[in-house]
Design an enzyme around this catalytic site. Structure first.
Site, PDB file in Angstrom:
ATOM      1  N   LYS A  79       0.853  -1.206   0.000  1.00  0.00           N
ATOM      2  CA  LYS A  79       0.000   0.000   0.000  1.00  0.00           C
ATOM      3  C   LYS A  79       0.887   1.254   0.000  1.00  0.00           C
ATOM      4  CE  LYS A  79      -3.489  -2.833   0.801  1.00  0.00           C
ATOM      5  NZ  LYS A  79      -4.706  -3.109   0.104  1.00  0.00           N
TER       6      LYS A  79
HETATM    7  C1  LIG Z   1      -5.649  -4.189   0.962  1.00  0.00           C
HETATM    8  C2  LIG Z   1      -7.096  -3.931   1.079  1.00  0.00           C
HETATM    9  C3  LIG Z   1      -7.848  -4.346   2.197  1.00  0.00           C
HETATM   10  C4  LIG Z   1      -7.346  -5.277   3.246  1.00  0.00           C
HETATM   11  O1  LIG Z   1      -6.165  -4.961   3.859  1.00  0.00           O
HETATM   12  P1  LIG Z   1      -5.269  -6.092   4.561  1.00  0.00           P
HETATM   13  O2  LIG Z   1      -4.306  -5.295   5.364  1.00  0.00           O
HETATM   14  O3  LIG Z   1      -4.646  -6.911   3.512  1.00  0.00           O
HETATM   15  O4  LIG Z   1      -6.175  -6.888   5.440  1.00  0.00           O
HETATM   16  C5  LIG Z   1      -9.175  -3.941   2.284  1.00  0.00           C
HETATM   17  N1  LIG Z   1      -9.744  -3.220   1.315  1.00  0.00           N
HETATM   18  C6  LIG Z   1      -9.073  -2.829   0.214  1.00  0.00           C
HETATM   19  C7  LIG Z   1      -9.777  -2.012  -0.802  1.00  0.00           C
HETATM   20  C8  LIG Z   1      -7.733  -3.184   0.062  1.00  0.00           C
HETATM   21  O5  LIG Z   1      -7.076  -2.813  -1.046  1.00  0.00           O
END
Ligand SMILES: *Cc1c(COP(=O)(O)O)cnc(C)c1O
Length: 386
Positions: free
Chosen positions: A186
């Protein structure tokens, strides 16, 4: 030239000295869960987002899930979700025991279409989850106003949008609460799993602090059945280092996106559309093509890595077979799943790599009808980047 989709090791290389200091500070402290690093990160990220509270949790899915729990949402309740999202948005709802009710996206932005929400609301509806997909904020004023009308809560899924701005305000401060993921890929990523909730609601913040830690505010006194979902000290320390660089790294992504937007051409492609009130952080740069699979293979042959976000919409995935959806239920979402392609973008991608990607995509040169949502207007209010 091999062009990777995202170079995560380069993020460590750039911050190596700062990360190593953080690592040694935590290791020497002898305290690894729920300590000073987490407290500081929570304060710093709350300030960054412009909210009263940040509560660190184990990951992004837990952040969304715990907010729904704190709102008392569970069995028999319904939650409006985008049809066009990563499956984690839906999983948070079913994890809480409620039912996800999908709504189609806008054809231009691919984010939740506020004009289609009202038709999906009934007496069981309790909340709306708005996802800032690919780092572009959803139209929160429109979504919040429907929510107020029907007395619903609004949860931002800001997992892809750390630092994105909507009408002058940061994501995380645009609804009743927000869930962030700090998964390594991210925009603000840890070196492992991590997540956070942000909110201005004192009561909800206190509930989530308890829920993430076995439902206890005082050790061994458990008022509710809680969970184990904590953000550990090492990840908190790394996130404090990276938060200081988030704006600069988002700026680098924006520069690359601007080059892509300027130079990608071909009637056969659709490039992202950005409303004038949005400042996206380009978690992904997503184009569309009617011959997406062929284009992806062509790029792979030229050593350009691409990804598809996402090839199977949640309503057609095996995980939600029981909800009884069929192909054709959400035609725009299904069309996007067949046409979207994410090009390499990241804070460590060089400009010359973007140029190679552009040349290769343009050379592919297959001519189809123009796709809806093809970029035509000014990208940002200042108009200077185009
Ligand atoms: C990455 C993501 C999540 C979940 O995050 P994690 O840390 O992997 O549990 C939820 N919603 C969206 C839109 C994402 O891109």
């Amino acid at each position: 030239m091999h062009i990777p989709f995202l170079d995560l090791k380069a993020t460590y290389r750039e911050l190596q000295s700062e990360c190593d200091v953080a690592y040694h500070r935590v290791m020497e402290s002898g305290w690894y869960i729920m300590g000073d690093e987490l407290r500081h990160f929570e304060d710093e990220f709350a300030r960054y987002c412009g909210v009263k509270h940040c509560i660190g949790v184990g990951n992004g899915l837990e952040a969304l899930h715990l907010v729904l729990r704190a709102w008392g949402i569970g069995t028999g309740d319904e939650v409006i979700v985008p049809a066009n999202t990563y499956i984690a948005t839906w999983l948070a709802v079913t994890y809480a025991g409620a039912r996800p009710v999908p709504v189609e996206p806008e054809p231009e932005t691919y984010n939740l279409d506020s004009g289609k929400i009202a038709a999906a609301i009934n007496q069981n509806t309790k909340a709306i989850i708005a996802v800032h997909l690919y780092g572009q904020p959803a139209d929160m004023d429109a979504i919040n106003s429907i929510a107020r009308q029907y007395h619903l809560k609004v949860l931002e899924d800001a997992a892809q949008a750390q630092g994105a701005v909507y009408k002058g305000r940061h994501t995380g401060n645009l609804g009743d609460a927000a869930g962030f993921s700090f998964y390594p890929g991210k925009n603000l990523g840890a070196f492992g799993d991590a997540g956070a909730v942000t909110t201005n609601d004192d009561v909800v913040a206190a509930k989530i602090r308890s829920l993430r830690n076995y439902g206890s505010k005082i050790k061994y006194s458990n008022e509710v059945q809680g969970f184990n979902s904590r953000l550990d000290e090492l990840q908190a320390a790394f996130l404090r280092v990276k938060l200081k660089h988030l704006d600069e790294w988002n700026r680098r992504r924006r520069s690359l996106a601007e080059i892509y937007l300027q130079k990608l051409n071909g009637e056969n492609l659709s490039v992202p559309y950005v409303p004038e009130w949005a400042e996206p952080v380009w978690h992904q740069f997503v184009i569309r093509s009617r011959s997406r699979d062929e284009l992806q293979r062509y790029l792979k042959d030229k050593e350009i890595e691409t990804l598809i976000h996402y090839p199977i919409p949640p309503h057609l995935s095996g995980a939600y077979h029981d909800l009884g959806f069929k192909a054709g239920n959400f035609p725009l979402t299904e069309l996007l799943a067949n046409e979207v392609l994410s090009l390499p973008i990241g804070p460590h991608q060089k400009i010359n790599m973007a140029s190679t990607v552009i040349q290769t995509v343009n050379n592919y040169g297959k001519v189809n009808e123009p796709l809806p949502g093809t970029y035509t207007g000014t990208l940002y209010p200042d108009g200077k980047n185009i």
